[in-house]
Design a protein around this motif. Structure first.
Motif, PDB file in Angstrom:
ATOM      1  N   THR A  10       0.825  -1.205   0.000  1.00 50.67           N
ATOM      2  CA  THR A  10       0.000   0.000   0.000  1.00 50.67           C
ATOM      3  C   THR A  10       0.861   1.259   0.000  1.00 50.67           C
ATOM      4  OG1 THR A  10      -1.629  -1.239   1.273  1.00 50.67           O
ATOM      5  CG2 THR A  10      -1.939   1.120   1.154  1.00 50.67           C
ATOM      6  N   GLU A  11       1.980   1.219   0.711  1.00 56.99           N
ATOM      7  CA  GLU A  11       2.886   2.382   0.741  1.00 56.99           C
ATOM      8  C   GLU A  11       3.429   2.680  -0.652  1.00 56.99           C
ATOM      9  OE1 GLU A  11       3.567   4.623   3.159  1.00 56.99           O
ATOM     10  OE2 GLU A  11       1.984   3.568   4.231  1.00 56.99           O
ATOM     11  N   ASP A  12       3.722   1.632  -1.428  1.00 53.88           N
ATOM     12  CA  ASP A  12       4.189   1.815  -2.809  1.00 53.88           C
ATOM     13  C   ASP A  12       3.121   2.511  -3.640  1.00 53.88           C
ATOM     14  OD1 ASP A  12       6.401   0.410  -1.982  1.00 53.88           O
ATOM     15  OD2 ASP A  12       5.893  -1.439  -3.063  1.00 53.88           O
ATOM     16  N   LYS A  14       0.712   4.460  -2.540  1.00 53.66           N
ATOM     17  CA  LYS A  14       0.609   5.858  -2.089  1.00 53.66           C
ATOM     18  C   LYS A  14       1.696   6.723  -2.727  1.00 53.66           C
ATOM     19  CE  LYS A  14      -1.243   5.152   2.543  1.00 53.66           C
ATOM     20  NZ  LYS A  14      -0.909   5.271   3.962  1.00 53.66           N
ATOM     21  N   GLU A  15       2.929   6.235  -2.714  1.00 53.49           N
ATOM     22  CA  GLU A  15       4.044   6.988  -3.285  1.00 53.49           C
ATOM     23  C   GLU A  15       3.850   7.194  -4.789  1.00 53.49           C
ATOM     24  OE1 GLU A  15       8.902   6.739  -3.779  1.00 53.49           O
ATOM     25  OE2 GLU A  15       7.899   5.311  -2.455  1.00 53.49           O
ATOM     26  N   PHE A  16       3.424   6.138  -5.483  1.00 57.93           N
ATOM     27  CA  PHE A  16       3.200   6.210  -6.927  1.00 57.93           C
ATOM     28  C   PHE A  16       2.097   7.209  -7.273  1.00 57.93           C
ATOM     29  CE2 PHE A  16       0.866   4.719 -10.683  1.00 57.93           C
ATOM     30  CZ  PHE A  16       1.869   4.764 -11.621  1.00 57.93           C
ATOM     31  N   VAL A  17       0.953   7.112  -6.579  1.00 63.40           N
ATOM     32  CA  VAL A  17      -0.184   8.003  -6.852  1.00 63.40           C
ATOM     33  C   VAL A  17       0.169   9.445  -6.493  1.00 63.40           C
ATOM     34  CG1 VAL A  17      -2.561   8.558  -6.192  1.00 63.40           C
ATOM     35  CG2 VAL A  17      -1.918   6.186  -6.640  1.00 63.40           C
ATOM     36  N   ASN A  18       0.895   9.641  -5.398  1.00 62.36           N
ATOM     37  CA  ASN A  18       1.308  10.981  -4.999  1.00 62.36           C
ATOM     38  C   ASN A  18       2.178  11.630  -6.083  1.00 62.36           C
ATOM     39  OD1 ASN A  18       1.580  13.212  -3.352  1.00 62.36           O
ATOM     40  ND2 ASN A  18       3.334  12.369  -2.248  1.00 62.36           N
ATOM     41  N   ALA A  19       3.124  10.869  -6.624  1.00 62.10           N
ATOM     42  CA  ALA A  19       3.991  11.394  -7.688  1.00 62.10           C
ATOM     43  C   ALA A  19       3.184  11.663  -8.962  1.00 62.10           C
ATOM     44  CB  ALA A  19       5.124  10.412  -7.969  1.00 62.10           C
ATOM     45  N   ALA A  20       2.268  10.753  -9.283  1.00 69.95           N
ATOM     46  CA  ALA A  20       1.441  10.916 -10.486  1.00 69.95           C
ATOM     47  C   ALA A  20       0.546  12.142 -10.363  1.00 69.95           C
ATOM     48  CB  ALA A  20       0.612   9.665 -10.718  1.00 69.95           C
ATOM     49  N   GLY A  43      -8.621   3.461  -7.348  1.00 71.63           N
ATOM     50  CA  GLY A  43      -8.581   2.704  -8.601  1.00 71.63           C
ATOM     51  C   GLY A  43      -7.412   1.738  -8.631  1.00 71.63           C
ATOM     52  N   ILE A  44      -6.250   2.210  -8.249  1.00 73.57           N
ATOM     53  CA  ILE A  44      -5.058   1.355  -8.273  1.00 73.57           C
ATOM     54  C   ILE A  44      -5.130   0.285  -7.191  1.00 73.57           C
ATOM     55  CG2 ILE A  44      -2.555   1.316  -7.997  1.00 73.57           C
ATOM     56  CD1 ILE A  44      -2.423   3.830  -9.591  1.00 73.57           C
ATOM     57  N   LEU A  45      -5.638   0.637  -6.007  1.00 73.87           N
ATOM     58  CA  LEU A  45      -5.766  -0.362  -4.949  1.00 73.87           C
ATOM     59  C   LEU A  45      -6.773  -1.451  -5.319  1.00 73.87           C
ATOM     60  CD1 LEU A  45      -5.627   1.852  -1.747  1.00 73.87           C
ATOM     61  CD2 LEU A  45      -3.940   0.165  -2.484  1.00 73.87           C
ATOM     62  N   SER A  46      -7.712  -1.136  -6.224  1.00 76.94           N
ATOM     63  CA  SER A  46      -8.701  -2.134  -6.639  1.00 76.94           C
ATOM     64  C   SER A  46      -8.134  -3.118  -7.661  1.00 76.94           C
ATOM     65  CB  SER A  46      -9.938  -1.450  -7.222  1.00 76.94           C
ATOM     66  OG  SER A  46      -9.632  -0.877  -8.482  1.00 76.94           O
ATOM     67  N   MET A  47      -6.955  -2.815  -8.201  1.00 73.01           N
ATOM     68  CA  MET A  47      -6.333  -3.716  -9.184  1.00 73.01           C
ATOM     69  C   MET A  47      -5.648  -4.871  -8.460  1.00 73.01           C
ATOM     70  SD  MET A  47      -4.661  -0.978 -11.812  1.00 73.01           S
ATOM     71  CE  MET A  47      -4.816  -1.887 -13.331  1.00 73.01           C
ATOM     72  N   ASP A  48      -5.328  -5.897  -9.216  1.00 69.14           N
ATOM     73  CA  ASP A  48      -4.611  -7.052  -8.665  1.00 69.14           C
ATOM     74  C   ASP A  48      -3.134  -6.690  -8.575  1.00 69.14           C
ATOM     75  OD1 ASP A  48      -3.546  -9.445  -7.957  1.00 69.14           O
ATOM     76  OD2 ASP A  48      -4.415 -10.594  -9.613  1.00 69.14           O
ATOM     77  N   LEU A  49      -2.680  -6.319  -7.388  1.00 70.74           N
ATOM     78  CA  LEU A  49      -1.306  -5.850  -7.222  1.00 70.74           C
ATOM     79  C   LEU A  49      -0.280  -6.973  -7.235  1.00 70.74           C
ATOM     80  CD1 LEU A  49      -1.824  -3.032  -4.570  1.00 70.74           C
ATOM     81  CD2 LEU A  49      -1.660  -2.822  -7.047  1.00 70.74           C
ATOM     82  N   THR A  50      -0.730  -8.217  -7.375  1.00 63.19           N
ATOM     83  CA  THR A  50       0.225  -9.315  -7.500  1.00 63.19           C
ATOM     84  C   THR A  50       0.743  -9.404  -8.938  1.00 63.19           C
ATOM     85  OG1 THR A  50      -1.481 -10.950  -8.022  1.00 63.19           O
ATOM     86  CG2 THR A  50      -0.926 -10.634  -5.680  1.00 63.19           C
TER      87      THR A  50
END
Length: 74
Positions: A10-12, A14-20, A43-50
């Motif tokens: 989740t921290e990854d 957050k960092e990605f969305v913050n930069a975007a 939206g990104i958290l709803s994706m399959d992060l695996t």
């Protein structure tokens, strides 16, 4: 520009969305046929992060390139 990334926690995300969010151009994240706005944390958290995600940028930003390089898949 198109890159492959992997967001493991989740921290990854957050960092990605913050930069975007600081970019003044569109950034999309793709997985299969799903397209999500990179500036949407839900939206990104709803994706399959695996899975490996594809990021498509419609502009250039040095700080965002640095962040995306951190999560890039070789």
């Amino acid at each position: 520009m198109e890159r492959q990334i992997k967001l493991n926690e989740t921290e990854d995300v957050k960092e990605f969305v913050n930069a975007a969010s600081k970019c003044d151009f569109d950034i999309d994240v793709f997985y299969n046929r799903i397209i999500i706005d990179a500036k949407s944390i839900l939206g990104i958290l709803s994706m399959d992060l695996t899975k490996i995600l594809t990021v498509k940028c419609y502009g250039e930003d040095a700080n965002f390139n640095r962040v995306i390089s951190k999560f890039a898949v070789a």
